[in-house]
Write an enzyme that holds these catalytic residues in place. Structure first.
Site, PDB file in Angstrom:
ATOM      1  N   TYR A  26      21.932  72.502  14.287  1.00 14.87           N
ATOM      2  CA  TYR A  26      20.941  73.368  13.625  1.00 14.87           C
ATOM      3  C   TYR A  26      19.843  72.521  12.994  1.00 14.87           C
ATOM      4  O   TYR A  26      18.645  72.793  13.169  1.00 14.87           O
ATOM      5  CB  TYR A  26      21.631  74.238  12.570  1.00 14.87           C
ATOM      6  CG  TYR A  26      20.694  75.216  11.898  1.00 14.87           C
ATOM      7  CD1 TYR A  26      20.298  76.382  12.548  1.00 14.87           C
ATOM      8  CD2 TYR A  26      20.204  74.977  10.614  1.00 14.87           C
ATOM      9  CE1 TYR A  26      19.430  77.286  11.947  1.00 14.87           C
ATOM     10  CE2 TYR A  26      19.338  75.877  10.008  1.00 14.87           C
ATOM     11  CZ  TYR A  26      18.958  77.026  10.680  1.00 14.87           C
ATOM     12  OH  TYR A  26      18.093  77.912  10.068  1.00 14.87           O
ATOM     13  N   SER A  77      12.958  75.611   9.114  1.00 18.59           N
ATOM     14  CA  SER A  77      13.936  75.767   8.040  1.00 18.59           C
ATOM     15  C   SER A  77      13.842  74.539   7.154  1.00 18.59           C
ATOM     16  O   SER A  77      13.398  73.469   7.590  1.00 18.59           O
ATOM     17  CB  SER A  77      15.356  75.873   8.621  1.00 18.59           C
ATOM     18  OG  SER A  77      16.337  75.721   7.617  1.00 18.59           O
TER      19      SER A  77
END
Length: 275
Positions: free
Chosen positions: A151, A138
């Site tokens: 995350y 990501s």
């Protein structure tokens, strides 16, 4: 000969779009997922799009499942050409609001799920002396907004692991790509864990505002595999942001990030004033 591709988390979202993109190129596509009904439906879509489909029930937190998938593809297809470690989940919350169990949950799936996939399939690709591994990280693995500590850490670890893997497999003619998309419209919010309602709302808002589709990200991945590209940044704006981080002085970059994130991300604060 058409590609043989294996995709974790292939029953929805980005995994589904990757499957369909390769199906349109006539590939044999194996999707692995926990959601059998969705998986069966996507397998049918793969066939309609021009590919050959295989669905396997597979949990990326279980090494045995991934090793069994690798052996199944050896038996049925004689091997595999491309492995996409796509399965992932989301978390949000500032550091004092994220219980350690939430950290353990996301690291077990987002990071160790990728590691398990590579441990199951890398020996097969090495033995073939050809193939490609795609790890889905990501933009949060490169640029780390506030309120998303676990995350960010899980995706940053995937980037680091992928670079290591690239260097380890280069002499075996096995390519590695790590994909770092920013927020785009997908079902990632379904998996979101957070104890902070504001954090959940912020993540869902960013997903809705994404300016690139899952199909567009899948196209970028398809092209990256063909060209053996390591770092894949599907969003044009993200490429600028990454260059900004690479070349700005650290203090200047952090002040700019404080300014950019204070409205969009939970836990962000205004930049401190100069003394």
């Amino acid at each position: 000969m058409s590609d043989r591709i294996f995709i974790t988390g292939g029953a929805s979202g980005l995994g589904r779009e990757i499957a369909l993109r390769w199906a349109r190129a006539g590939a044999r596509v194996c999707i692995a997922d926990l959601h059998d009904e969705r998986g069966t439906a996507v397998a049918a879509e793969i066939g309609q799009a021009g590919g050959t489909a295989l669905y396997l029930h597979c949990d990326v937190t279980q090494s045995d499942d991934l090793h069994a998938a690798a052996q199944r593809l050896v038996v049925e297809w004689g091997g595999v050409d491309i492995v996409v470690n796509n399965a992932g989940v989301a978390t949000a919350g500032v550091v004092n609001a994220e219980p350690i169990e939430q950290w353990q949950w996301i690291l077990n799936i987002n990071l160790l799920g990728v590691v398990r996939g590579c441990q199951a399939f890398a020996p097969l690709l090495r033995a073939q002396r050809r193939g490609h591994i795609v790890n889905i990280a990501s933009m949060a693995g490169l640029v780390h907004p506030p309120g998303m500590g676990s995350y960010n850490a899980s995706k940053a670890a995937v980037v680091a692991f992928s670079e290591t893997l690239y260097l380890e497999l280069a002499n075996d003619n096995v390519g590695v790509s790590v994909v770092c998309p920013s927020f785009f419209q997908t079902n990632l919010a379904e998996s979101l864990r957070t104890t902070d309602p504001k954090a959940a709302a912020a993540v869902q808002r960013l997903l809705r505002k994404g300016r690139i589709t899952a199909s567009g990200v899948a196209d970028s991945i398809f092209n990256a595999v063909q060209s053996n590209q390591f770092l894949v940044l599907p969003h044009a704006d993200d490429r600028k942001t990454y260059l900004m981080k690479c070349y700005l002085p650290v203090r200047t970059y952090l002040k700019k990030m404080l300014h950019l994130t204070r409205k969009s991300f939970p836990g962000a604060r205004a930049a401190p004033k100069e003394a």
